[in-house]
Design an enzyme around this catalytic site. Structure first.
Site, mmCIF file in Angstrom:
data_model
loop_
_atom_site.group_PDB
_atom_site.id
_atom_site.type_symbol
_atom_site.label_atom_id
_atom_site.label_comp_id
_atom_site.label_asym_id
_atom_site.label_seq_id
_atom_site.Cartn_x
_atom_site.Cartn_y
_atom_site.Cartn_z
ATOM 1 N N GLY A 162 2.253 2.027 10.786
ATOM 2 C CA GLY A 162 3.166 3.160 10.648
ATOM 3 C C GLY A 162 3.837 3.570 11.951
ATOM 4 N N ASN A 217 0.853 -1.185 0.000
ATOM 5 C CA ASN A 217 0.000 0.000 0.000
ATOM 6 C C ASN A 217 0.894 1.241 0.000
ATOM 7 O OD1 ASN A 217 -1.875 1.995 0.432
ATOM 8 N ND2 ASN A 217 -2.344 1.387 2.548
ATOM 9 N N LYS A 253 0.019 4.223 -0.276
ATOM 10 C CA LYS A 253 -0.670 5.391 0.312
ATOM 11 C C LYS A 253 -0.452 6.619 -0.564
ATOM 12 C CE LYS A 253 -0.007 3.344 4.817
ATOM 13 N NZ LYS A 253 -0.135 3.517 6.243
ATOM 14 N N HIS A 307 -9.572 0.842 4.684
ATOM 15 C CA HIS A 307 -8.308 1.067 5.403
ATOM 16 C C HIS A 307 -8.588 1.979 6.599
ATOM 17 C CE1 HIS A 307 -4.259 2.352 6.370
ATOM 18 N NE2 HIS A 307 -3.838 1.307 5.699
ATOM 19 N N SER A 349 3.441 -2.324 10.407
ATOM 20 C CA SER A 349 4.889 -2.306 10.635
ATOM 21 C C SER A 349 5.549 -3.635 10.299
ATOM 22 C CB SER A 349 5.207 -1.867 12.074
ATOM 23 O OG SER A 349 4.716 -0.555 12.290
ATOM 24 N N GLU A 389 -7.087 4.402 7.780
ATOM 25 C CA GLU A 389 -6.911 5.844 7.524
ATOM 26 C C GLU A 389 -8.144 6.425 6.832
ATOM 27 O OE1 GLU A 389 -3.137 5.401 5.562
ATOM 28 O OE2 GLU A 389 -2.232 4.854 7.476
ATOM 29 N N GLU A 410 -5.408 -5.331 10.338
ATOM 30 C CA GLU A 410 -4.392 -4.305 10.586
ATOM 31 C C GLU A 410 -4.695 -3.591 11.906
ATOM 32 O OE1 GLU A 410 -2.453 -2.955 6.690
ATOM 33 O OE2 GLU A 410 -4.253 -1.767 6.942
HETATM 34 C C1 PEP Z 1 -0.869 -0.020 6.092
HETATM 35 O O1 PEP Z 1 -1.080 1.172 6.100
HETATM 36 O O2 PEP Z 1 -1.648 -0.764 5.474
HETATM 37 C C2 PEP Z 1 0.297 -0.523 6.802
HETATM 38 C C3 PEP Z 1 0.319 -1.770 7.169
HETATM 39 O O3 PEP Z 1 1.307 0.378 7.050
HETATM 40 P P1 PEP Z 1 2.761 0.084 7.723
HETATM 41 O O4 PEP Z 1 3.268 -1.191 7.108
HETATM 42 O O5 PEP Z 1 3.582 1.274 7.358
HETATM 43 O O6 PEP Z 1 2.521 -0.055 9.175
#
Ligand code: PEP
Length: 253
Positions: free
Chosen positions: A176, A9, A11, A98, A216, A100, A170
């Site tokens: 993040g 992703n 983003k 997601h 992460s 976000e 997630e």
């Molecule tokens: C995400 O936003 O889907 C995600 C898993 O981000 P990160 O790997 O940066 O934590």
């Protein structure tokens, strides 16, 4: 047997030229190095999709996804992107729900149910995100919260359609932040999701649905996460912006 999937992703990162360079690097590395049966999905910004699709089209392992879609088929929705538009530029999948989008754009479970339907009815594979905040986890309500997200957005689907959905668990507190869920935390939730799916659709169907971990994930922790019985791959944010790291994660089985 369910598919192993590693999705990146991006983003709101990468200019068009930077994105094209990243996509080319990933496709070349995947073609040269990825021997396992893993589907890699690049989830790019909308404006990159049509040109990235030309880079991935020769590959039988790399696919393309949008990061969202409108629940309206067309019309006066300034700034939104329809399912037909996404399909017309070569994407095969779409991320839905997601955290976000849920947090900054107030996307709701019922709105996401409509988007899931529109995607499936038009041949786009949803990557449906779910996950709890730290507060909900600390209250001990994380499993109930996540299964409720699934129930409200996915449980109206037929047996045939639910198997076309990829679920991405997630935990919001891991996205993040550099804090990754422990293997036990990830496996506990993935197992709970699969059991919840099995209660509704039966064990055979639940066993066909890929459940990805996101939060992460990086080359150093992917192998132990992906070794868990109910973890079928990852949705990768930050580490998907570096081709080497992303492909190393895809090679982590
Ligand atoms: C995400 O936003 O889907 C995600 C898993 O981000 P990160 O790997 O940066 O934590």
């Amino acid at each position: 047997m369910r598919k192993r999937v590693v999705a990146g992703n991006w983003k709101m990162n990468k200019t068009l030229n930077e994105g094209l360079a990243l996509a080319s690097e990933v496709v070349n590395m995947v073609n040269d190095e990825l021997t396992d049966d893993v589907s890699v999905i690049l989830c790019t910004p909308f404006v990159h999709l049509s040109q990235v699709s030309r880079i991935v089209e020769g590959s039988d392992k790399v696919f393309l996804a949008a990061q969202n879609v409108s629940e309206h088929p067309s019309g006066a929705y300034t700034g939104d992107i329809s399912v037909d538009m996404i399909k017309s530029v070569g994407a095969t999948h779409v991320i839905l729900g997601h955290s976000e989008r849920r947090e900054y754009h107030n996307e709701t479970n019922s709105q996401l149910a409509a988007r899931v339907d529109l995607a499936l009815n038009n041949g786009l594979g949803p990557i449906f995100c779910c996950g709890e905040s730290l507060e909900i986890r600390e209250e001990g309500n994380h499993v109930r919260f996540v299964t409720n997200q699934l129930e409200e957005s996915l449980f109206h689907l037929s047996e045939d359609d639910i198997t076309k959905v990829v679920i991405a668990y997630e935990p919001i507190w891991a996205i993040g932040t550099g804090v990754t869920a422990s293997t036990e935390q990830a496996q506990e939730m993935h197992k709970a999701i699969r059991e919840f799916l099995a209660n509704k659709y039966g064990a055979d169907i639940a066993n066909e649905i890929s459940i990805l971990y996101g939060g992460s994930c990086k080359p150093s922790n992917a192998p132990e996460l992906f070794a868990q019985a109910d973890v079928d791959g990852g949705l990768i944010g930050g580490a998907s912006l570096k081709s080497r790291d992303f492909v190393d994660i895809a090679k982590s089985y």
